[in-house]
Design a protein around this motif. Sequence first.
Motif, short mmCIF file in Angstrom:
data_model
loop_
_atom_site.label_atom_id
_atom_site.label_comp_id
_atom_site.label_asym_id
_atom_site.label_seq_id
_atom_site.Cartn_x
_atom_site.Cartn_y
_atom_site.Cartn_z
N ALA A 46 0.82 -1.21 0.00
CA ALA A 46 0.00 0.00 0.00
C ALA A 46 0.86 1.25 0.00
N GLU A 47 1.93 1.26 0.78
CA GLU A 47 2.82 2.43 0.80
C GLU A 47 3.54 2.59 -0.53
N GLN A 48 4.00 1.50 -1.09
CA GLN A 48 4.69 1.57 -2.38
C GLN A 48 3.77 2.08 -3.48
N GLU A 49 2.51 1.66 -3.44
CA GLU A 49 1.55 2.14 -4.44
C GLU A 49 1.38 3.65 -4.36
N LEU A 50 1.25 4.17 -3.13
CA LEU A 50 1.09 5.61 -2.95
C LEU A 50 2.34 6.35 -3.40
N ARG A 51 3.50 5.83 -3.05
CA ARG A 51 4.75 6.51 -3.42
C ARG A 51 4.94 6.52 -4.93
N LYS A 52 4.50 5.48 -5.61
CA LYS A 52 4.58 5.46 -7.08
C LYS A 52 3.69 6.55 -7.68
N LYS A 53 2.51 6.73 -7.11
CA LYS A 53 1.61 7.79 -7.58
C LYS A 53 2.24 9.16 -7.37
N VAL A 54 2.90 9.33 -6.23
CA VAL A 54 3.56 10.60 -5.94
C VAL A 54 4.72 10.83 -6.90
N ASP A 55 5.55 9.81 -7.10
CA ASP A 55 6.72 9.95 -7.96
C ASP A 55 6.35 10.17 -9.42
N ALA A 56 5.17 9.68 -9.82
CA ALA A 56 4.75 9.82 -11.21
C ALA A 56 4.23 11.22 -11.53
N ASN A 57 3.99 12.00 -10.51
CA ASN A 57 3.47 13.36 -10.70
C ASN A 57 4.53 14.35 -10.22
N PRO A 58 5.20 15.08 -11.13
CA PRO A 58 6.30 15.96 -10.74
C PRO A 58 5.95 16.95 -9.63
N GLU A 59 4.76 17.50 -9.68
CA GLU A 59 4.36 18.48 -8.67
C GLU A 59 4.20 17.81 -7.30
N MET A 60 3.55 16.63 -7.29
CA MET A 60 3.38 15.90 -6.03
C MET A 60 4.73 15.42 -5.51
N LYS A 61 5.60 14.98 -6.41
CA LYS A 61 6.91 14.49 -5.98
C LYS A 61 7.71 15.60 -5.31
N LYS A 62 7.60 16.80 -5.86
CA LYS A 62 8.33 17.93 -5.29
C LYS A 62 7.82 18.25 -3.88
N LYS A 63 6.51 18.18 -3.70
CA LYS A 63 5.91 18.53 -2.41
C LYS A 63 6.04 17.42 -1.37
N TYR A 64 5.88 16.16 -1.82
CA TYR A 64 5.73 15.07 -0.86
C TYR A 64 6.78 13.96 -0.96
N GLY A 65 7.55 13.94 -2.03
CA GLY A 65 8.39 12.78 -2.32
C GLY A 65 9.37 12.39 -1.24
N ALA A 66 9.89 13.36 -0.50
CA ALA A 66 10.92 13.06 0.51
C ALA A 66 10.35 12.72 1.89
N ALA A 67 9.05 12.82 2.04
CA ALA A 67 8.45 12.73 3.38
C ALA A 67 8.72 11.38 4.04
N TRP A 68 8.57 10.29 3.29
CA TRP A 68 8.76 8.95 3.88
C TRP A 68 10.19 8.74 4.36
N ASP A 69 11.15 9.22 3.56
CA ASP A 69 12.55 9.05 3.94
C ASP A 69 12.90 9.89 5.16
N GLU A 70 12.30 11.07 5.27
CA GLU A 70 12.56 11.92 6.43
C GLU A 70 12.02 11.27 7.71
N ILE A 71 10.85 10.65 7.59
CA ILE A 71 10.28 9.95 8.75
C ILE A 71 11.16 8.77 9.14
N ALA A 72 11.67 8.06 8.14
CA ALA A 72 12.55 6.91 8.41
C ALA A 72 13.81 7.35 9.14
N LYS A 73 14.39 8.49 8.72
CA LYS A 73 15.58 9.00 9.40
C LYS A 73 15.27 9.34 10.85
#
Length: 708
Positions: free
Chosen positions: A331-358
Motif C-alpha cells: 500500500a505504501e509503495q503504491e502511494l509513493r509510485k503515484k507521488v513519484d509519477a506526478n512531478p508536482e506531487m513528488k516535489k511537495k511530498y516525495g521526501a516525506a517517507w525518507d525523512e520519517i525513516a531518518k
Amino acid sequence: MKRLFLIATLVGAAPALADEGMWTYNNFPSAKVKEKYGFEPSQEWLDKARLSSARLAGGCSASFVSANGLVMTNHHCARGCIEQLSGAKKDYIANGFYAKTEAEETQCPAMEINQLEQITDVTETLNKATAGLSGKPYSDTLKAKMSELEQACSAGDAKVRCDVVTLYQGGKYNLYKYRRFQDVRLVMAPEHAIAFFGGDPDNFEFPRWDLDVTFLRVYQDGKPAKTENFFKWSEKSAKEGDLTFVSGHPGRTSRGLTIAELEYQRDVAMPKMLFMMSEVRGMVTEFQKRGPEQKRISNNLLFGVENGLKATKGRLEALQDKKFFGQKVAAEQELRKKVDANPEMKKKYGAAWDEIAKAQGQLVNVRKDLAFVEQGNGLSSSLYSIAKTLVRASEELPKENGQRLREFNQANVPALTAGLLSPAPIYPELEIMRLSFGLTKMREELGSNHPFVKKVLGKESPEKLAARLVKGSKLCVLKDVKGSKVCDVAVRKGLLDGGKAAIAASKDPMIQLALALDADGRAVRKNYEENIDAVIKKNAELVAKAKFEAYGTNQYPDATFSLRLSYGSVKGYLEDGKKVEPVTQMAGTFEHATGEEPFALPPSWLKSEKLLDGATAMNLVTSNDIIGGNSGSPMINKDAEIVGLVFDGNIQSLGGEYGFDESVNRTVAVHSDAIIESLKKIYGATRVLEELRPGSTKIPSVPTKPAG
C-alpha cells in the motif's frame, strides 16, 4: 493465537469498505450506511448521538442514560474510583456498590467526564501559521497556535474544555469543545467477580458472560446535572443481523503510519514493552501473595498490566505476520509510485517517507533516555509523578499559555489541579515495591555508569532509595475516613499555590529529587521534540496530504481518543472452521462457572440463579470497528436507543491497531437485556431501573440484598 488474518482494506490505500471505520461526527458516511443497511442517519440523529455520548478523561468512553446526569460505562473503566473509595473493611471491588439514595452517591476522588458540544475545522488556521516552517520553529509555532485556539475557545470557563485534535497524522486539525464535569459520583457497580468473569483467560475472547457495567452520575453546583440529551433504553432486544452503532472514544490506531514507523513498533518498542510488562506482572503477582490487603490494593495494577500484556502481544503478532505486513508495504509503495509519477506531487511530498525513516532511526538512539530520564519509567511511583508535576507546574504555569509544555496549557489546568489535589489513597508498601522495581530496571537499561543513574541512586541501592523517598514524603499522609483510607493533600496544595518559592523551600525528598532531575528530563524532551517529533509530525502531514490528493478525502482518520462513530451489525464469525454464535445467554454464565477464580460467581448471583430467566441475552458480538478506549461505549440501534455496552473486542480484533477485517474482527458488548435483568432481580437497583426505564416492572418481592 487465533488471530492471523487478511486485511480487507488499508487506510490510505483506498476508501474504506464493509463496516470498516471509526468515523468523526463531522465526516460520517451516512449514505454508505443507507446503501448497506437501508438507514441513513440524519444530521439531527448524529447531533443527538454526539451529545448523548461521553468520555472519561482518564481513558474510557461512556454515555448519558437519563435526564438527571446518570452515566453508564464499564466496571473496568470505573474500577479506579471504586478501588479508591474502598477500604479493608468495605471492599467495593469485591462486594459491589449500590447507592440506595441520592445522598449515598459517593464522589470519585479523581474523575472527569466530557461531553462533546462542538467541532470546528481549524486546519487552514494551523497550516497558515506553520507554512514554510520546519524543525523547532514548526514545533514551537504549532504548539503555540494550538494553545491559542484552545484558550480562546474555553474563554477561561473551568466548565469548558477545548482540545485541538490532530487527524490524519496532521492532514487535518479539528477543535473539539467539551462540557466538563469534575464532580462525578458512584451510583452502582457489581462485584469484580462478575464484571470480569473469566479473568485474563477469557479476556479478548468470545463467547463471554460478563456484566462489565457501572453507573455514575455527574453533578453540577452540588446537584445532579440536567442532561437534555441522553440515550433511551431499547424495548427490543438486539438480535442477529440488527444494525448497530458504537459511539465512543477509540484511543489509538496506527493504520496510517508509515512502514518505518511500523517497523520501529514491531522491532523495538513492542518487544521491549512486552518484556517489561511481563516482569511487572510477576512482581505484582508476588506482591499479592503477601496478604489479602496487599492483594486488594494491587488488583487494579495487575488488571491493567495483564490487559496491556495481552493486547500488546496481539498487536505484535499482527505486525509479525508476513502476509499482513506485506500488504502494508504494498500500500505504501503504491502511494509513493503515484507521488513519484506526478512531478508536482513528488516535489511537495516525495521526501516525506525518507525523512520519517531518518527520524525513526534517531528515535532508536534516544529511546532509553526518553523512557527513563524524561518519561519516568524508572521512577514508577505515584508520589514521584505528583512531585514532578508540581515542580514543572511551578515553572510552566507562570509562562504565557503558548510557551508552556502542552500538558500545562490553560485548557488542561482544571484537570491537572483535580489530579494533584485528589485524595485518592497511595499505599506506601505498594509504592516502595513499584519504585524499587523501576529503579532497578533503570540501572539495568541505562547502565550503572550512566550519569542519570548515578545522579538518582548516588550510593544507595534501589530498595533503600525507594524506602527512604516513600517513607519521608508528606505528599500523601494517609488517614482513615469512614473506613476508607484517603490522602491528606494539604502539603500538595501548599506547593501548588506557593509556586517556585514553595518548591525551592520544600524539604520533601520526592520534591527534592524531582527538582534535581528536572533539567535532565527537559533536555531529553527538547531534543526529542525539536529533532525527532517535529520532523515526524511535519512529514506525516505531507504524507496525509499526498493521500488526500491520490485517493480523495472519503477516508476515516486514525483513532486519537476523540469521539468517533462506527456502524455494523450483530454478527457471528468463523473460528477454526466453526461458527461462533453472536449472542450468549445468562444460563451460560452458571454453566461456565467452576467455583474457582477467575470463574467463581459472586454470592449474589448464586443466590439469584432461580430468579433469573436463563434465556436472557448476556453478551453479544457485532462487526463494529473499535479499539482500546472504546470500552464503555454505548451500543445503539437506528433509533439511537441502548442495545448494549461495549467492553472488549475478540482476539482477532487486536490486529485492528493496523487494519480491519470484517469477517473476524468483532466488538464484544454486554447485552442491554442482561443489564436490566441483573439490576432488577439480583441487585434490586430500583432507582437506576426507574431512570433507565421509567415505570419498569416491579422488583421481586424478596430481592437479594444489594452489596454495599
